[in-house]
Design an enzyme around this catalytic site. Sequence first.
Site, PDB file in Angstrom:
ATOM      1  N   GLY A 137    -124.876  35.283  -7.630  1.00 26.69           N
ATOM      2  CA  GLY A 137    -126.314  35.183  -7.417  1.00 26.69           C
ATOM      3  C   GLY A 137    -126.745  33.782  -7.039  1.00 26.69           C
ATOM      4  O   GLY A 137    -127.070  33.502  -5.894  1.00 26.69           O
TER       5      GLY A 137
ATOM      6  N   LEU B  68    -132.484  48.902  -6.589  1.00 20.66           N
ATOM      7  CA  LEU B  68    -133.894  49.288  -6.678  1.00 20.66           C
ATOM      8  C   LEU B  68    -134.543  48.829  -7.974  1.00 20.66           C
ATOM      9  O   LEU B  68    -134.011  49.037  -9.062  1.00 20.66           O
ATOM     10  CB  LEU B  68    -134.012  50.818  -6.585  1.00 20.66           C
ATOM     11  CG  LEU B  68    -135.441  51.373  -6.630  1.00 20.66           C
ATOM     12  CD1 LEU B  68    -136.215  50.971  -5.374  1.00 20.66           C
ATOM     13  CD2 LEU B  68    -135.424  52.895  -6.796  1.00 20.66           C
TER      14      LEU B  68
ATOM     15  N   SER C 127    -124.471  42.762 -16.829  1.00 19.58           N
ATOM     16  CA  SER C 127    -125.329  41.667 -16.358  1.00 19.58           C
ATOM     17  C   SER C 127    -126.458  41.425 -17.343  1.00 19.58           C
ATOM     18  O   SER C 127    -126.960  42.364 -17.970  1.00 19.58           O
ATOM     19  CB  SER C 127    -125.921  42.020 -14.984  1.00 19.58           C
ATOM     20  OG  SER C 127    -126.860  41.050 -14.568  1.00 19.58           O
TER      21      SER C 127
ATOM     22  N   ARG D  47    -132.151  35.340 -16.850  1.00 19.33           N
ATOM     23  CA  ARG D  47    -133.544  35.240 -16.412  1.00 19.33           C
ATOM     24  C   ARG D  47    -134.460  36.279 -17.069  1.00 19.33           C
ATOM     25  O   ARG D  47    -135.645  36.300 -16.791  1.00 19.33           O
ATOM     26  CB  ARG D  47    -133.604  35.396 -14.888  1.00 19.33           C
ATOM     27  CG  ARG D  47    -132.907  34.260 -14.151  1.00 19.33           C
ATOM     28  CD  ARG D  47    -132.533  34.654 -12.739  1.00 19.33           C
ATOM     29  NE  ARG D  47    -133.678  34.932 -11.902  1.00 19.33           N
ATOM     30  CZ  ARG D  47    -134.407  34.013 -11.271  1.00 19.33           C
ATOM     31  NH1 ARG D  47    -134.094  32.737 -11.403  1.00 19.33           N
ATOM     32  NH2 ARG D  47    -135.409  34.354 -10.511  1.00 19.33           N
TER      33      ARG D  47
ATOM     34  N   SER E 178    -131.434  43.501  -2.691  1.00 20.96           N
ATOM     35  CA  SER E 178    -132.529  43.727  -3.631  1.00 20.96           C
ATOM     36  C   SER E 178    -133.702  44.383  -2.926  1.00 20.96           C
ATOM     37  O   SER E 178    -134.048  44.033  -1.797  1.00 20.96           O
ATOM     38  CB  SER E 178    -132.990  42.399  -4.237  1.00 20.96           C
ATOM     39  OG  SER E 178    -134.195  42.571  -4.961  1.00 20.96           O
TER      40      SER E 178
ATOM     41  N   HIS F  71    -128.986  39.492 -16.023  1.00 25.07           N
ATOM     42  CA  HIS F  71    -129.918  38.984 -15.012  1.00 25.07           C
ATOM     43  C   HIS F  71    -129.803  37.464 -14.874  1.00 25.07           C
ATOM     44  O   HIS F  71    -130.786  36.763 -14.607  1.00 25.07           O
ATOM     45  CB  HIS F  71    -131.355  39.377 -15.368  1.00 25.07           C
ATOM     46  CG  HIS F  71    -132.150  39.861 -14.196  1.00 25.07           C
ATOM     47  ND1 HIS F  71    -132.231  41.188 -13.835  1.00 25.07           N
ATOM     48  CD2 HIS F  71    -132.912  39.200 -13.288  1.00 25.07           C
ATOM     49  CE1 HIS F  71    -133.005  41.321 -12.776  1.00 25.07           C
ATOM     50  NE2 HIS F  71    -133.417  40.120 -12.416  1.00 25.07           N
TER      51      HIS F  71
END
Length: 376
Positions: free
Chosen positions: A305, A147, A249, A254, A124, A251
Amino acid sequence: MNEASRIPPAALELGAGSEEFQNLHELIRKARSNLNQNSWDYIVGAAETETTLRRNRMALDEIAFRPRVLRNVAKVDASVELFGRKLRLPVVLAPVGALELFDPGAAASVSRAAASFGAAHMLSSVSEPGLEKTAAAAPDALRMYQLYVRGGDAFVEDCAARAVANGYAAFCLTVDTAHYSRRERDIAKRYVRASRVRATGGDFQKGLEWRTVKLIKNKFKLPLVIKGIATTEDAAIALDHGVDWIYVSNHGGRQLDHGRGAMHVLPEIVDAVAGRAKIMVNGSFCRGSDIVKAIALGADLVGLGRLQCWALAAAGENGVLRMLELLEDEVIRCLGLLGVTNFAELSKSYLHPATPTNLPGVFSAFPLLEIEPYRY
């Protein structure tokens, strides 16, 4: 004679050795004891009602296996070949910001563990020690760079050029963070990470459009990953722009609340892509059986993750390595019990819709784990 040599091989195989972590949930328990509440909430929390997080887990639990029997599975190989490299598992340690919360080595520790094991790592752009230092720490790792756009075209071009110069195998744009979500576990404690206070350039992420994807494809030969694809419509546009990898995805729940579970999205993306690009997926993947389900549905790589963060917080680089070893053991046993000897033999014919047997949650993949709830 050491202790391991006195234990019968069959007992070692079944977990009787002196290794501190014999189950994945033991890493999580150790991580909890090592972290303060703010750092812990960074891993386990999600946006608002945390519905998307739970749907990620429910989507995995709604899939049952259809095993085949009487096949020779004496030798099972969980490896795959991607980016011209052999990986022991079809796993990428997903991009996570602020890894320094969990271990002083941060992303360097994760990347070294990935190299030692034979997995991929995606760095990340908001994790220490940064692009160059992570590359220097793990020069032999299969590294990718993700990015968050914090500047104009020159900013993006500079980051992509540095990724190329430092041996990253792919360049990734995250596209599901146009607005930063409400993370209520933090808000309830009135807590804001120092790195969030210092963060600048958020308007560039809000203004991100497909023209930036075209810019990168036109200027750089590095394979391009778009992370945050959640619809067939956007997958089609990505293909039109020559994107090499589509990363399904949300996230980890989140960002957008009340999103669909990643494994609900994956099949339609696989059908829409129809082999014209490779596919990554992440979203509450915690067990070897989860990885097997994703590959059976057509994914090429599975992102980890939260599990990565728990392992890092539990025991640093060695914790991440041990987590990967345990996952490999689970994957090999799962493949063998399904009646296949490698991922190439796997297909969605080995899967069947099912009713979940337990309520989904961030820890629901670990029935032996009990974490004391925090009162916000």
